[in-house]
Design an enzyme around this catalytic site. Sequence first.
Site, PDB file in Angstrom:
ATOM      1  N   GLU A   1       2.821  10.179  -6.059  1.00 47.74           N
ATOM      2  CA  GLU A   1       2.929  10.230  -4.382  1.00 47.74           C
ATOM      3  C   GLU A   1       3.694  11.151  -3.788  1.00 47.74           C
ATOM      4  O   GLU A   1       4.894  11.470  -4.237  1.00 47.74           O
ATOM      5  CB  GLU A   1       2.954   8.892  -3.473  1.00 47.74           C
ATOM      6  CG  GLU A   1       1.715   7.949  -3.942  1.00 47.74           C
ATOM      7  CD  GLU A   1       2.044   6.715  -3.043  1.00 47.74           C
ATOM      8  OE1 GLU A   1       1.133   5.959  -3.028  1.00 47.74           O
ATOM      9  OE2 GLU A   1       3.091   6.503  -2.683  1.00 47.74           O
TER      10      GLU A   1
ATOM     11  N   CYS B   1       4.707  -2.998   4.030  1.00 44.91           N
ATOM     12  CA  CYS B   1       5.107  -1.999   5.019  1.00 44.91           C
ATOM     13  C   CYS B   1       3.826  -1.931   6.151  1.00 44.91           C
ATOM     14  O   CYS B   1       2.991  -1.962   5.853  1.00 44.91           O
ATOM     15  CB  CYS B   1       5.444  -0.560   4.521  1.00 44.91           C
ATOM     16  SG  CYS B   1       6.787  -0.694   3.402  1.00 44.91           S
TER      17      CYS B   1
ATOM     18  N   CYS C   1       1.334  -5.658  -2.872  1.00 43.01           N
ATOM     19  CA  CYS C   1       1.525  -4.080  -2.640  1.00 43.01           C
ATOM     20  C   CYS C   1       0.701  -3.238  -3.537  1.00 43.01           C
ATOM     21  O   CYS C   1      -0.143  -3.668  -4.516  1.00 43.01           O
ATOM     22  CB  CYS C   1       2.926  -3.663  -2.913  1.00 43.01           C
ATOM     23  SG  CYS C   1       3.986  -4.362  -1.464  1.00 43.01           S
ATOM     24  N   ASP C   2       1.254  -2.071  -3.401  1.00 40.20           N
ATOM     25  CA  ASP C   2       0.080  -0.788  -3.797  1.00 40.20           C
ATOM     26  C   ASP C   2      -0.575  -0.934  -5.165  1.00 40.20           C
ATOM     27  O   ASP C   2      -1.817  -1.197  -4.874  1.00 40.20           O
ATOM     28  CB  ASP C   2       1.017   0.555  -3.911  1.00 40.20           C
ATOM     29  CG  ASP C   2       1.482   0.847  -2.665  1.00 40.20           C
ATOM     30  OD1 ASP C   2       2.219  -0.024  -2.105  1.00 40.20           O
ATOM     31  OD2 ASP C   2       1.422   2.039  -2.178  1.00 40.20           O
ATOM     32  N   LYS C   3       0.056  -0.658  -6.331  1.00 41.15           N
ATOM     33  CA  LYS C   3      -0.783  -0.799  -7.577  1.00 41.15           C
ATOM     34  C   LYS C   3      -1.166  -2.122  -7.841  1.00 41.15           C
ATOM     35  O   LYS C   3      -1.831  -2.389  -8.856  1.00 41.15           O
ATOM     36  CB  LYS C   3       0.007   0.043  -8.633  1.00 41.15           C
ATOM     37  CG  LYS C   3       0.335   1.440  -8.219  1.00 41.15           C
ATOM     38  CD  LYS C   3      -0.911   2.312  -7.681  1.00 41.15           C
ATOM     39  CE  LYS C   3      -0.641   2.899  -6.408  1.00 41.15           C
ATOM     40  NZ  LYS C   3       0.149   2.815  -5.590  1.00 41.15           N
TER      41      LYS C   3
ATOM     42  N   SER D   1       1.014   8.938  -0.443  1.00 42.64           N
ATOM     43  CA  SER D   1       1.103   7.498   0.012  1.00 42.64           C
ATOM     44  C   SER D   1       0.382   7.475   1.292  1.00 42.64           C
ATOM     45  O   SER D   1      -0.159   8.479   1.884  1.00 42.64           O
ATOM     46  CB  SER D   1       2.711   7.612   0.512  1.00 42.64           C
ATOM     47  OG  SER D   1       2.714   6.336   1.579  1.00 42.64           O
TER      48      SER D   1
ATOM     49  N   ASP E   1       6.490   1.364  -4.482  1.00 45.74           N
ATOM     50  CA  ASP E   1       6.350   3.008  -4.300  1.00 45.74           C
ATOM     51  C   ASP E   1       7.437   3.612  -3.425  1.00 45.74           C
ATOM     52  O   ASP E   1       7.824   4.724  -3.724  1.00 45.74           O
ATOM     53  CB  ASP E   1       5.047   2.975  -3.899  1.00 45.74           C
ATOM     54  CG  ASP E   1       3.857   3.042  -4.850  1.00 45.74           C
ATOM     55  OD1 ASP E   1       4.080   2.212  -5.727  1.00 45.74           O
ATOM     56  OD2 ASP E   1       2.849   3.600  -4.682  1.00 45.74           O
TER      57      ASP E   1
END
Length: 555
Positions: free
Chosen positions: A442, A191, A119-121, A468, A78
């Site tokens: 985002e 992160c 991570c994210d998705k 985000s 992202d």
Amino acid sequence: MRSDLMKKGLERAPHRSLFKAMGYTDEEIARPLVGVVNSANEIIPGHIHLDIITQDVKAGIRMAGGTPVEFPVIGVCDGIAMGHAGMKYSLASRELIADSIEIMATAHPFDALVFVTNCDKIIPGMLMAALRLNIPCIFISGGPMLAGKMEGGTYDLISVFEGVGAVKAKKMSLNQLKKIEDCACPGCGSCSGMYTANSMNCVTEALGLGLPGNGTVLAVHAARRRLAKHAGMKVMELFKKNIRPRDIATLAAFKNAIAVDMALGCSTNTVLHIPAIAHEAGIKLDLNLFNQISEKTPNLCKLSPAGYHHIEDLDAAGGIQAVMKAISPLGVIDKKALTATGKKVEENLKTACVLNEDVIRPLNNPYSPQGGIAILRGNLAPDGAVVKQSAVSPGMQVNEGRARVFDCEDDAIKAILGKKIKPGDIVVIRYEGPKGGPGMREMLSPTSAIVGMGLDKTVALLTDGRFSGGTQGAAIGHISPEAAEGGPIALVKEGDIISINIPEKTLTLKVNEKELEKRQKSLKIKKPATTTGYLARYAKMVTSASTGAVFKDYL
């Protein structure tokens, strides 16, 4: 065994022959076959080391008598996709990830699965697949990144994003930004703040599908590798006991996860992903549930971007198990819920304790009496909108201002960095929802620019897109229905007055009904710019953010 469908009996001699072509022995084929879903790649810092984690998982599976069979999954970073057309593909990749795992685990009927993610998705896509397939499984993340240290200060990725705005506002030199750029992300891992990746890894642990430590043990610590081996061993126990994802991820478990979400002050993206994951388990989670749990669950942690702590501090303070134990006296944690340890929550919490009350505050001294996230409603968001209230300054909790309207993120960024946004303005970015974007980008670039320009205490940002987990300030997203569906956000005009009241959970466009009806009749909805490829198909199939942006076929 489920894998007998592809390996047992006379008729499966050709299938066994193909396994032997890859070097599998008769002994390995005879054992339970465990799919290891590896999302390692060389474009996401949180995934660059997952090949090592995967090898540890496979070692654990072998130690416990199984045969690991690895296969890959895509992933979007992202941060690297931010601020350009690539971000349109981030949320959309969630459905592709879930679908691709369904394909692999059905075409090759594994006995169990281990999901190696970070991570994210990728995390929610894998969770959706796990609940859809409902075969024994466990999750192991790659762990969070260390925060960067320089000249007595602590930095992270958001420091760099906000530094761009600070340079534009002449509050920071290019040389200072370069130093922060070089130190903010010191190595592998997700992160370092309570952004979406770490939020979802913590939610996975609270949900019970990851082992204790899954959300917070650092990527660079040997404890992470040991945890991966234990995950590989534990999945064999889950297989033998036939404990499946839907046995663990019950409504009670989802409520546990939301309560932890509120105590931590997680990313607003959890409000998209948790309902989508629950949907795959046949559980409908209404957005009002988030407010109901938030009202009972105080915000005990302020991690970056809301505060100065990072995930490494949360881990040292006792991690997610300590947070669950801290809020359990409130009755918001169902201690009878089953977890991937094979034990109930109450057994897991026996040894948990808070080791630093500065990081995980006690119940008698919370940051706020309500949780980190709030769902707002009103004539501007009849189906709801989401704000990370724990990251909004007290002076912006109740706010009224004139609308500055933009039909895409890019135009808003130019106006912010071009100093065209003034204190008291409310920036409205529309046609960035799941269908309108398409892909629901985002908005970290504009929110970071607002912070960097020193406007975060006076300027709010509203969007049918999303934010985000690194966003701070009065940033309200997921406004539903979105503009592309003819929602009220499409009717806002430059200079309209908008009222925000986070304590009262309201979002109001102060325009009378007759005028809004007139605007609705003359409304010309902007069509998505993307007309071919995956995003065009996605735009036709995706539902509202208020339902988790799942595909229509599933409703």
